[in-house]
Scaffold this motif. Structure first.
Motif, short mmCIF file in Angstrom:
data_model
loop_
_atom_site.label_atom_id
_atom_site.label_comp_id
_atom_site.label_asym_id
_atom_site.label_seq_id
_atom_site.Cartn_x
_atom_site.Cartn_y
_atom_site.Cartn_z
N CYS A 110 0.90 -1.41 -0.50
CA CYS A 110 -0.33 0.38 -0.19
C CYS A 110 0.68 1.34 -0.13
N ARG A 119 -0.31 -2.32 -10.17
CA ARG A 119 -0.50 -3.07 -8.85
C ARG A 119 0.06 -3.65 -8.60
N TYR A 140 -7.64 -4.21 -0.76
CA TYR A 140 -7.29 -2.85 -1.20
C TYR A 140 -7.48 -1.76 0.57
N PHE A 182 -1.89 -3.52 -3.35
CA PHE A 182 -2.93 -4.09 -2.27
C PHE A 182 -2.22 -4.55 -1.26
N CYS A 234 -7.00 1.44 0.10
CA CYS A 234 -5.67 3.22 -0.36
C CYS A 234 -6.87 4.29 -0.95
#
Length: 234
Positions: A92, A194, A163, A209, A165
């Protein structure tokens, strides 16, 4: 006598950050299920600014919880891990700052900015920008590049991840990062980056993630397990 691997947990520890609460559960599970015993130390980002703060550790994990108390400390921990070949995982906020450190430290993009840390930054300087749609509480599919470290760790070309964020990479600067050696090896269904990794490094992986939130923590996510194994190997 077998030496226990030492893990630096870089982040501003808080009982209000679910990832931070999950870490002790994961460490216990790694020891009990996988025989991977880690001697973990929390290092606040302010302390990570000190020269050599994470030197001597066998792995560095930059955890979520941004905005960090010290952007400089977060970047210093990443830089040490990158330059010294210390296994590194960023999740993250750790993913976001891994890109920021690489942009500034390798690509010469000294003005590269994170919108959460520097909301007044010029649009052209934003490497990490607000997401068009928040991913807080979101779960989604990630497609993984064949032959990548991420694929070898996950054992699959598709995975479903969680996730928490509001920020992600601005696509305008990604080609520059690629040109300097950073590889983007995971995308969502719309092509948003990602996962990133650094070829040639013993273990350098970062995900937007949060693999630490998978399940209830009793079965560590393959990415968390891979970091532990990389630490033990070191």
């Amino acid at each position: 006598m077998t030496k226990t691997a030492r893990l630096a947990l870089v982040g501003d520890r808080s009982p209000h950050v679910k990832s931070h609460v999950r870490v002790p559960v994961l460490l216990d599970a790694l020891a009990e299920r996988d025989g991977l015993v880690l001697d973990a130390y929390w290092i606040p980002t302010g302390d990570a600014e000190a020269p050599g703060a994470v030197k001597g550790f066998d792995a560095v994990w930059l955890l979520p919880g941004s905005p960090y108390a010290s952007e400089a400390g977060a970047l210093a921990a990443i830089r040490t891990a990158r330059e010294d070949g210390i296994p590194f995982l960023g999740t993250c906020g750790g993913f976001q700052h891994a890109l920021l450190e690489f942009a500034r430290g390798v690509c010469g993009l000294d003005g590269a900015a994170h919108a959460e840390n520097d909301p007044a930054a010029a649009a052209d300087d934003l490497l990490i920008a607000p997401l068009a749609c928040s991913l807080v509480g979101h779960e989604g599919t990630v497609r993984v590049a064949p032959g990548s470290l991420a694929e070898s760790v996950l054992g699959a070309e598709r995975t479903t991840e969680r996730y928490h964020c509001n920020y992600g990479p601005d696509t305008r600067h990604l080609d520059t990062l690629r040109a300097h050696g950073l590889r983007f090896t995971g995308e969502d269904e719309e092509g948003g980056v990602r996962i990133t990794e650094l070829p040639g490094h013993p273990f350098f992986l970062a995900t937007l993630f949060q693999p630490e939130l998978a399940g209830d923590g009793s079965r560590p996510h393959p990415i968390v397990r891979a970091l532990a194994r990389a630490a033990a190997d070191r």
